[in-house]
Structures are given as C-alpha cells and as structure tokens.
Design a protein around this motif. Structure first.
Motif, PDB file in Angstrom:
ATOM      1  N   ALA A 271       0.816  -1.211   0.000  1.00 13.94           N
ATOM      2  CA  ALA A 271       0.000   0.000   0.000  1.00 13.94           C
ATOM      3  C   ALA A 271       0.851   1.262   0.000  1.00 13.94           C
ATOM      4  CB  ALA A 271      -0.927   0.000   1.220  1.00 13.94           C
ATOM      5  N   GLN A 272       1.964   1.254   0.726  1.00 13.33           N
ATOM      6  CA  GLN A 272       2.765   2.466   0.888  1.00 13.33           C
ATOM      7  C   GLN A 272       3.897   2.589  -0.118  1.00 13.33           C
ATOM      8  OE1 GLN A 272       3.739   3.827   4.934  1.00 13.33           O
ATOM      9  NE2 GLN A 272       2.733   1.986   5.653  1.00 13.33           N
ATOM     10  N   LEU A 273       4.557   1.476  -0.409  1.00 10.95           N
ATOM     11  CA  LEU A 273       5.768   1.511  -1.230  1.00 10.95           C
ATOM     12  C   LEU A 273       5.557   0.975  -2.639  1.00 10.95           C
ATOM     13  CD1 LEU A 273       8.264   0.188   1.485  1.00 10.95           C
ATOM     14  CD2 LEU A 273       7.806   2.578   0.873  1.00 10.95           C
ATOM     15  N   GLY A 274       4.529   0.186  -2.821  1.00 10.30           N
ATOM     16  CA  GLY A 274       4.280  -0.428  -4.119  1.00 10.30           C
ATOM     17  C   GLY A 274       4.744  -1.872  -4.151  1.00 10.30           C
ATOM     18  N   ALA A 275       4.149  -2.651  -5.053  1.00  7.76           N
ATOM     19  CA  ALA A 275       4.437  -4.082  -5.125  1.00  7.76           C
ATOM     20  C   ALA A 275       5.857  -4.371  -5.581  1.00  7.76           C
ATOM     21  CB  ALA A 275       3.443  -4.762  -6.062  1.00  7.76           C
ATOM     22  N   GLY A 276       6.473  -3.430  -6.320  1.00  9.09           N
ATOM     23  CA  GLY A 276       7.804  -3.679  -6.856  1.00  9.09           C
ATOM     24  C   GLY A 276       8.945  -3.185  -5.998  1.00  9.09           C
ATOM     25  N   HIS A 277       8.667  -2.540  -4.865  1.00  9.50           N
ATOM     26  CA  HIS A 277       9.735  -2.035  -4.000  1.00  9.50           C
ATOM     27  C   HIS A 277      10.471  -3.211  -3.362  1.00  9.50           C
ATOM     28  CE1 HIS A 277      11.733   0.057  -0.655  1.00  9.50           C
ATOM     29  NE2 HIS A 277      11.535   1.165  -1.340  1.00  9.50           N
ATOM     30  N   ARG A 278      11.796  -3.055  -3.180  1.00  4.66           N
ATOM     31  CA  ARG A 278      12.592  -4.179  -2.695  1.00  4.66           C
ATOM     32  C   ARG A 278      12.165  -4.626  -1.299  1.00  4.66           C
ATOM     33  NH1 ARG A 278      18.562  -3.231  -2.843  1.00  4.66           N
ATOM     34  NH2 ARG A 278      18.067  -2.354  -4.858  1.00  4.66           N
ATOM     35  N   SER A 279      11.714  -3.701  -0.452  1.00  6.31           N
ATOM     36  CA  SER A 279      11.248  -4.099   0.878  1.00  6.31           C
ATOM     37  C   SER A 279       9.992  -4.951   0.778  1.00  6.31           C
ATOM     38  CB  SER A 279      10.985  -2.863   1.743  1.00  6.31           C
ATOM     39  OG  SER A 279      12.174  -2.149   1.990  1.00  6.31           O
ATOM     40  N   THR A 280       9.078  -4.571  -0.116  1.00  6.34           N
ATOM     41  CA  THR A 280       7.871  -5.365  -0.333  1.00  6.34           C
ATOM     42  C   THR A 280       8.230  -6.752  -0.849  1.00  6.34           C
ATOM     43  OG1 THR A 280       6.694  -3.328  -0.910  1.00  6.34           O
ATOM     44  CG2 THR A 280       5.627  -5.406  -1.462  1.00  6.34           C
ATOM     45  N   LEU A 281       9.131  -6.796  -1.826  1.00  4.59           N
ATOM     46  CA  LEU A 281       9.497  -8.078  -2.428  1.00  4.59           C
ATOM     47  C   LEU A 281      10.192  -8.989  -1.423  1.00  4.59           C
ATOM     48  CD1 LEU A 281      10.712  -6.785  -5.892  1.00  4.59           C
ATOM     49  CD2 LEU A 281       8.550  -7.903  -5.353  1.00  4.59           C
ATOM     50  N   ARG A 282      10.967  -8.393  -0.530  1.00  5.37           N
ATOM     51  CA  ARG A 282      11.629  -9.197   0.504  1.00  5.37           C
ATOM     52  C   ARG A 282      10.590  -9.862   1.409  1.00  5.37           C
ATOM     53  NH1 ARG A 282      14.223  -7.638   5.634  1.00  5.37           N
ATOM     54  NH2 ARG A 282      15.854  -9.153   6.123  1.00  5.37           N
ATOM     55  N   SER A 283       9.560  -9.116   1.783  1.00  4.20           N
ATOM     56  CA  SER A 283       8.502  -9.682   2.615  1.00  4.20           C
ATOM     57  C   SER A 283       7.699 -10.735   1.851  1.00  4.20           C
ATOM     58  CB  SER A 283       7.571  -8.579   3.112  1.00  4.20           C
ATOM     59  OG  SER A 283       8.253  -7.658   3.937  1.00  4.20           O
ATOM     60  N   VAL A 284       7.414 -10.462   0.585  1.00  5.50           N
ATOM     61  CA  VAL A 284       6.675 -11.420  -0.239  1.00  5.50           C
ATOM     62  C   VAL A 284       7.447 -12.724  -0.363  1.00  5.50           C
ATOM     63  CG1 VAL A 284       5.898 -11.895  -2.592  1.00  5.50           C
ATOM     64  CG2 VAL A 284       5.374  -9.697  -1.531  1.00  5.50           C
ATOM     65  N   PHE A 285       8.746 -12.617  -0.595  1.00  2.00           N
ATOM     66  CA  PHE A 285       9.568 -13.818  -0.752  1.00  2.00           C
ATOM     67  C   PHE A 285       9.625 -14.614   0.555  1.00  2.00           C
ATOM     68  CE2 PHE A 285      13.752 -15.993  -0.972  1.00  2.00           C
ATOM     69  CZ  PHE A 285      13.478 -16.810  -2.060  1.00  2.00           C
ATOM     70  N   GLY A 286       9.750 -13.897   1.693  1.00  2.00           N
ATOM     71  CA  GLY A 286       9.744 -14.584   2.977  1.00  2.00           C
ATOM     72  C   GLY A 286       8.425 -15.315   3.225  1.00  2.00           C
ATOM     73  N   LEU A 287       7.322 -14.665   2.890  1.00  2.00           N
ATOM     74  CA  LEU A 287       6.017 -15.300   3.037  1.00  2.00           C
ATOM     75  C   LEU A 287       5.912 -16.534   2.151  1.00  2.00           C
ATOM     76  CD1 LEU A 287       3.094 -15.413   4.053  1.00  2.00           C
ATOM     77  CD2 LEU A 287       2.487 -13.757   2.273  1.00  2.00           C
ATOM     78  N   ALA A 288       6.423 -16.439   0.926  1.00  2.00           N
ATOM     79  CA  ALA A 288       6.379 -17.583   0.017  1.00  2.00           C
ATOM     80  C   ALA A 288       7.169 -18.766   0.572  1.00  2.00           C
ATOM     81  CB  ALA A 288       6.917 -17.177  -1.351  1.00  2.00           C
ATOM     82  N   LEU A 289       8.356 -18.499   1.109  1.00  2.00           N
ATOM     83  CA  LEU A 289       9.158 -19.569   1.698  1.00  2.00           C
ATOM     84  C   LEU A 289       8.432 -20.213   2.881  1.00  2.00           C
ATOM     85  CD1 LEU A 289      12.734 -17.985   1.693  1.00  2.00           C
ATOM     86  CD2 LEU A 289      11.858 -19.775   0.165  1.00  2.00           C
ATOM     87  N   LEU A 290       7.777 -19.388   3.687  1.00  2.00           N
ATOM     88  CA  LEU A 290       7.049 -19.918   4.838  1.00  2.00           C
ATOM     89  C   LEU A 290       5.892 -20.804   4.398  1.00  2.00           C
ATOM     90  CD1 LEU A 290       6.099 -18.179   8.094  1.00  2.00           C
ATOM     91  CD2 LEU A 290       4.276 -19.179   6.725  1.00  2.00           C
ATOM     92  N   LEU A 291       5.132 -20.334   3.415  1.00  2.00           N
ATOM     93  CA  LEU A 291       3.986 -21.110   2.951  1.00  2.00           C
ATOM     94  C   LEU A 291       4.436 -22.440   2.357  1.00  2.00           C
ATOM     95  CD1 LEU A 291       1.927 -18.216   1.350  1.00  2.00           C
ATOM     96  CD2 LEU A 291       1.376 -19.461   3.454  1.00  2.00           C
ATOM     97  N   GLU A 292       5.547 -22.429   1.662  1.00  2.00           N
ATOM     98  CA  GLU A 292       6.070 -23.678   1.112  1.00  2.00           C
ATOM     99  C   GLU A 292       6.518 -24.601   2.237  1.00  2.00           C
ATOM    100  OE1 GLU A 292       8.947 -25.148  -2.546  1.00  2.00           O
ATOM    101  OE2 GLU A 292       8.973 -23.054  -1.897  1.00  2.00           O
ATOM    102  N   ALA A 293       7.143 -24.025   3.280  1.00  2.00           N
ATOM    103  CA  ALA A 293       7.612 -24.829   4.410  1.00  2.00           C
ATOM    104  C   ALA A 293       6.450 -25.467   5.168  1.00  2.00           C
ATOM    105  CB  ALA A 293       8.437 -23.968   5.360  1.00  2.00           C
ATOM    106  N   LYS A 294       5.298 -24.796   5.181  1.00  2.00           N
ATOM    107  CA  LYS A 294       4.134 -25.341   5.888  1.00  2.00           C
ATOM    108  C   LYS A 294       3.551 -26.557   5.180  1.00  2.00           C
ATOM    109  CE  LYS A 294       1.033 -22.647   7.729  1.00  2.00           C
ATOM    110  NZ  LYS A 294       0.050 -21.555   7.933  1.00  2.00           N
ATOM    111  N   GLY A 295       3.846 -26.710   3.898  1.00  2.00           N
ATOM    112  CA  GLY A 295       3.339 -27.858   3.161  1.00  2.00           C
ATOM    113  C   GLY A 295       1.883 -27.681   2.786  1.00  2.00           C
ATOM    114  N   GLY A 296       1.552 -28.107   1.590  1.00  2.00           N
ATOM    115  CA  GLY A 296       0.173 -27.999   1.146  1.00  2.00           C
ATOM    116  C   GLY A 296      -0.222 -26.609   0.716  1.00  2.00           C
ATOM    117  N   HIS A 297       0.742 -25.686   0.710  1.00  2.00           N
ATOM    118  CA  HIS A 297       0.448 -24.304   0.344  1.00  2.00           C
ATOM    119  C   HIS A 297       1.338 -23.839  -0.819  1.00  2.00           C
ATOM    120  CE1 HIS A 297      -1.072 -24.582   4.475  1.00  2.00           C
ATOM    121  NE2 HIS A 297      -1.916 -23.634   4.132  1.00  2.00           N
ATOM    122  N   LEU A 298       1.828 -24.785  -1.596  1.00  2.00           N
ATOM    123  CA  LEU A 298       2.771 -24.437  -2.652  1.00  2.00           C
ATOM    124  C   LEU A 298       2.147 -23.503  -3.682  1.00  2.00           C
ATOM    125  CD1 LEU A 298       5.558 -24.762  -3.823  1.00  2.00           C
ATOM    126  CD2 LEU A 298       4.790 -26.824  -5.004  1.00  2.00           C
ATOM    127  N   ALA A 299       0.889 -23.728  -4.038  1.00  2.00           N
ATOM    128  CA  ALA A 299       0.241 -22.863  -5.031  1.00  2.00           C
ATOM    129  C   ALA A 299       0.157 -21.437  -4.516  1.00  2.00           C
ATOM    130  CB  ALA A 299      -1.149 -23.396  -5.364  1.00  2.00           C
TER     131      ALA A 299
END
Length: 271
Positions: free
Chosen positions: A230-258
C-alpha cells in the motif's frame, strides 16, 4: 513539508514536494539536491539518487573542501546509496572515508559520526565481515543510547541493525530479543505502518520462520506485505523481501505451494 512527509514514511507524497522546490528555485541549492537524494534513496529510486548524490558531492568538494561537514554528509549519503544498490566494494571505501572524516572533524561520539559507524557496519555485514560489523553496531547502539535515550528512533535503528548481525551469525536468542525490542519501540514512536516499523516486522518474521514458529511468522509477513504494498508499491525491494519470505514460509508449511507461487509472482515485473 517534504521533510515531514519523508520522516513519516510517505515517500510517494514527499517526492513531488522535493521536485517542486527544485523546479521553482531559480538556483537549486545543494541542500535541496541532498534532500531529494535522501528521499529517492528511501523510496528505492537508486539510479537517480546516485546521480544526484555524485553531483552534490562533486560541487561540495569544489566549493567547501573535502573535510567540510556538508561534504562528508554527501560522502555518507553516497555510501548509503551504493550499499543499497549492492555495490559493496565501492560502498566500503566511501563509508570508511565518511567515518574517518567525521571522526577527525566531529569526534568519535558525535551523532553524525555514529551514523557513519552504522553505515559502515551495514556494508561489512553484507560482505560477511561479521565480527567487525558487530563491534561497530554495538558502538553505534551504545553511543545513541547514551545521547538520545533507549526509545529514540535512531537508537531503535541500531537495536535492529545489531539484531541483524547477530541473526546472521546464528545468535538467534539475543537477536530475537533485540528484534522484539526494536519492533515495540518503533511501533510506539513511529506508528504501526511506518517503513521502519515494517522493516522490524519483517526481520522478526524471518527469525521466527527459522525457529519454526511458523504461525507467528506468517501473521507478521502478511502484515508487512499488506502495508508495504500500500505504501511503497508491489515492486519495492522491501515489499518483495517480505513477499519472498512469506512464500518460503507457505512452502515450508506444506500444502500451500500454489499460494506460495502466487505470493512471489509480483517479483517478476520488478527488474
């Protein structure tokens, strides 16, 4: 107004105000150029920030000399931009120059000197020179606590940055305590959605993910992503860092790969 908006983290609103000052001034001062550079760096517009910073540094060196406080201010800013770009070899040289100049001109304990202590430590941490980085971050934190108090935003930046070094070294227990201290402090001082607060949210989430505390980490990641988009935009490096961390977590939880794959999708348009 531009300074207030930048301090508040509203970079999208601050940028046109900074540019307005430059456009309407008959002769743009180096201070105005410096202010715009700092705002662009925070907003992640690094190529333009570097160009403006090198311009200000060249002119300040010519007019004021290499050892003037404002020249060293530009040296310090350039080091920050280079660090953010990942140009670590030049960043280290520039940051050491800023620190040595400020120590000579202002003394070891001056707040501007401590800014340069912090910045050099950031570069060294990114290079893997963790012991020297830790020594510098502890110095910056001790100096800021003594002069500004434990709850000042600059002190809390040092709390966070020391936690990052300890986290990288694998000292997770001390790092977690510092991350939680930093987050509680910046939330109280700056608000829940300030970029510095969201950085602390993201850092704590990373550590909790490593510790296997996935539920707590997921809530923090989702909070960071929503606010940063909302504040920085989807392409800002801080946003992307959080998105990537969330993606890794969801994959680690299993069953959330999509869902994990959907979470990282915005990064493809960032280059």
């Amino acid at each position: 107004m531009a300074s207030v908006l930048t301090a508040r983290g509203d970079y999208a609103e601050a940028e046109p105000q900074c540019r307005r000052v430059l456009k309407t001034s008959e002769t743009a001062t180096l201070r105005e150029v410096h202010n715009l550079t700092g705002m662009l760096r925070l907003a992640g517009k690094l190529a333009e920030a570097e160009t403006l910073c090198r311009r200000a540094l060249t002119e300040r060196e010519s007019v004021l000399g290499e050892m003037h406080a404002e020249t060293l201010e530009s040296v310090n800013m350039l080091g920050s931009v280079l660090w953010q770009q990942g140009n670590l070899e030049e960043a280290e040289v520039v940051c050491r120059k800023a620190l040595e100049g400020r120590e000579t001109l202002l003394g070891d304990k001056h707040l501007d000197t401590l800014v340069s202590v912090n910045n050099l430590a950031l570069v060294l941490e990114r290079q893997g020179k963790l012991q020297e980085a830790e020594v510098l971050q502890r110095r910056a934190l001790a100096g800021r606590e003594a002069q500004l108090g434990a709850m000042h935003p600059e002190t809390l930046i040092s709390v966070n940055n020391l936690a990052v070094v300890l986290h990288t070294q694998g000292n997770l227990e001390e790092a977690e305590g510092l991350y939680r201290r930093a987050l509680a402090g910046v939330e109280a001082q700056l608000g829940a959605n300030h970029p510095d607060t969201l950085l602390s949210v993201n850092n704590l989430a990373h550590l909790l993910r490593q510790l296997g505390k996935l539920q707590d980490a997921e809530g923090l990641y989702r909070r960071a992503v929503a606010s940063q988009e909302a504040q920085l935009g989807a392409g800002h490096r801080s946003t992307l860092r959080s998105v990537f961390g969330l993606a890794l977590l969801l994959e680690a939880k299993g069953g959330h790969l999509a869902e994990a794959r959907r979470a990282v999708a915005p990064s493809r348009g960032a280059e």
